[in-house]
Design an enzyme around this catalytic site. Structure first.
Site, PDB file in Angstrom:
ATOM      1  N   GLU A 172       0.816  -1.228   0.000  1.00 22.39           N
ATOM      2  CA  GLU A 172       0.000   0.000   0.000  1.00 22.39           C
ATOM      3  C   GLU A 172       0.848   1.275   0.000  1.00 22.39           C
ATOM      4  O   GLU A 172       0.567   2.211   0.761  1.00 22.39           O
ATOM      5  CB  GLU A 172      -0.967  -0.005   1.188  1.00 22.39           C
ATOM      6  CG  GLU A 172      -2.049  -1.059   1.082  1.00 22.39           C
ATOM      7  CD  GLU A 172      -3.090  -0.979   2.183  1.00 22.39           C
ATOM      8  OE1 GLU A 172      -2.952  -0.138   3.099  1.00 22.39           O
ATOM      9  OE2 GLU A 172      -4.049  -1.771   2.148  1.00 22.39           O
ATOM     10  N   GLU A 291      -5.699  -8.215  -0.463  1.00 27.98           N
ATOM     11  CA  GLU A 291      -6.395  -7.869   0.785  1.00 27.98           C
ATOM     12  C   GLU A 291      -7.846  -7.582   0.435  1.00 27.98           C
ATOM     13  O   GLU A 291      -8.127  -6.695  -0.362  1.00 27.98           O
ATOM     14  CB  GLU A 291      -5.782  -6.640   1.483  1.00 27.98           C
ATOM     15  CG  GLU A 291      -4.472  -6.897   2.191  1.00 27.98           C
ATOM     16  CD  GLU A 291      -4.016  -5.723   3.046  1.00 27.98           C
ATOM     17  OE1 GLU A 291      -4.895  -5.030   3.621  1.00 27.98           O
ATOM     18  OE2 GLU A 291      -2.802  -5.500   3.123  1.00 27.98           O
TER      19      GLU A 291
END
Length: 502
Positions: A172, A291
């Site tokens: 991320e 995710e």
């Protein structure tokens, strides 16, 4: 209400990569400490791993488990987690404001994977660390011996290389919350250089570059375009992440949230095609949706997700108690990955134990299956083979997140041996049953091999340590093969696995 469904033996999306049924474990809350690892527990083995947890993980048959993060990895020094445990440093984890003891590290996780019947998907730190540390970790894990890092692994008790095949290049990095957050240009250059070196070490490695943390990020989808422009030839996947909430308790809007995920995948697939065409490349890049899950229950109750933890060791964080409503959305999400399996080759439910997870434990006590364990379990067991094109004619509704949402969500998978077709179906309608009529052209259906139903009168019903089977699957009825077609009724607000012998 009626739903007409059609599949054809010769019309398929493609062969599903089993790795879309993978999972994720981060050094966060009680996912590791008190989750998979609890020395002194009645079921703990010689390595301190809870065998009761291992048994449930084995049942899921997850092909990969991503580790060690997550936000955690962007300030993690992997060297802290190797060598004698009594010599490992205790560190502050700035991602979640907790204290990390480093009792679990790379070697222990690999041993856990072997016992769990899964393969490791390791992430390297491209936040506070970079090129040198990533290559050292790779050499430590995968080189047979005769070099500094590989000999250190052997000294630490692992004579054979860990042979980790899939590596995440950070996590991320588009997110301002990330330790050492980078711009797309900064990250793309680092990912390219690290990826190139990893491919020099072993060109058969599979590498995952960071995509958008969700499709609401202000940099989406320009982030993917710039990162792939810089790193396309040296990566194999671009990652996508998405979590869903139901803050306003709007059932139909919540159940519609899998629809934007389909658009998310389609959009990034288009970005991949654009960059590939621009570069005149023969190399293929796919999507790692590494995710995904429902995540809002603890936040809705005002429970901290990191702020104010005061550097506690393995506190209870993000321990969402999943309800029956979540079963339906998770089922729809898994169906989306099946229908988009031409693009999505890896997907990881986040996370695996205790932290927004299908498996829950009580420290020193029992383990139980959360409600969302079941759709994940059935998709993993019976969603392997060829994904079939499914045509559906069913009434739709408009929600705030999407219009024309079909009341029936369905995916179909032909098993590898060709003997069955599995239909994964969710009736989203809050009040009405759906009368289904499935045309299986070219298949000659013989009968119903199995029908699993998950339904409950209370959308908010949960499984607890005191009542672990409150929401659980049961044998379904009312679906049969009649005149070569599959017919029956799906109750409102229900999940179904129907396996048809062909």
């Amino acid at each position: 209400m009626k739903a007409r469904i059609a599949v054809h033996r010769d019309f398929k999306i493609g062969t599903i990569d089993d790795r879309i049924y993978s999972a994720f474990l981060e050094h966060l809350g009680r996912a590791v400490y008190g989750g998979i690892y609890e020395p002194g527990h009645a079921t703990a083995d010689e390595d301190g791993f809870r065998d009761d947890v291992l048994e449930l993980v084995r049942g899921l048959k997850a092909p990969l488990v991503r580790y060690p993060g997550g936000n955690f990895v962007s300030n993690y020094d992997w060297l802290d987690g190797i060598g004698p445990k009594n010599e490992r440093p205790v560190r502050l984890d700035y991602a979640w404001k907790t204290t990390e003891t480093n009792e679990m590290g790379t070697d222990e996780f690999i041993r856990w994977c072997r016992k769990a019947g899964t393969e490791p998907m390791l992430a390297v730190n491209l936040g506070s660390k970079g090129f040198t540390e990533a290559l050292a970790m790779l050499e430590y894990c995968n080189h047979p011996g005769g070099s500094y890092w590989s000999d250190l692994r052997r000294k630490n008790g692992s004579a054979e290389p860990h042979n980790v095949r899939i590596w995440c290049l950070g996590n991320e990095m588009d997110g301002p919350w990330q330790m050492n957050h980078r711009t797309a240009h900064e990250y793309g250059r680092v990912a390219n250089e690290v990826g190139r070196a990893m491919k020099v070490f072993d060109p058969t490695l599979e590498l995952v570059a960071c995509g958008s943390s969700n499709h609401n990020m202000p940099t989406y989808p320009a982030w993917e375009a710039e990162v792939l422009e810089l790193a396309y030839e040296n990566v194999d996947y671009i990652s996508l992440h998405q979590y869903w909430d139901n803050w306003d308790d709007d059932y139909l809007n919540f159940l519609a949230k899998s629809v934007p995920v389909d658009r998310y995948i389609q959009t990034i697939g288009g970005v991949i095609d654009y960059v590939k065409a621009k570069k005149r490349s023969k190399h293929n890049v796919y999507i790692s949706f590494d995710e995904w899950n429902v995540w809002y229950h603890t936040r809705k109750k005002g429970v901290s997700d990191g702020d104010g933890v005061n550097w506690a060791k393995a506190p209870s964080l993000l321990e969402d108690a999943y309800n029956f409503e979540d079963v339906l959305l998770v089922g729809c999400a898994l169906n989306t990955f099946i229908r988009r399996s031409d693009r999505v080759r890896i997907a990881c439910i986040a996370q695996l134990v205790n932290v927004i997870a299908p498996i829950m434990t009580q420290t020193g006590g029992p383990v139980w299956k959360q409600t969302i364990y079941y759709p994940y379990y059935y998709a993993s067991l019976y969603g392997r083979g060829d994904a079939l094109n499914v045509a559906v004619d069913v009434p739709t509704y408009d929600a705030r997140v999407a219009d024309d949402v079909p009341y029936l969500d369905v995916a179909a998978v032909r098993s590898r041996d060709g003997g069955t077709v599995a239909f994964f179906m969710v009736n989203r309608h809050p009040d009405e049953a759906l009368a289904i009529d499935i045309d299986m052209a070219g298949f000659a259906p013989k009968g119903i091999a199995e029908h699993v139903l998950i339904a409950h009168p209370d959308l908010k019903a949960t499984n607890t340590v005191a009542n672990p089977d409150h929401v659980s699957p049961r044998i379904g009825d009312g679906i049969s093969v009649i005149d070569g077609r599959v017919k029956g009724n799906l109750p409102p607000r229900s999940y179904h696995l129907v396996r048809v012998s062909v």
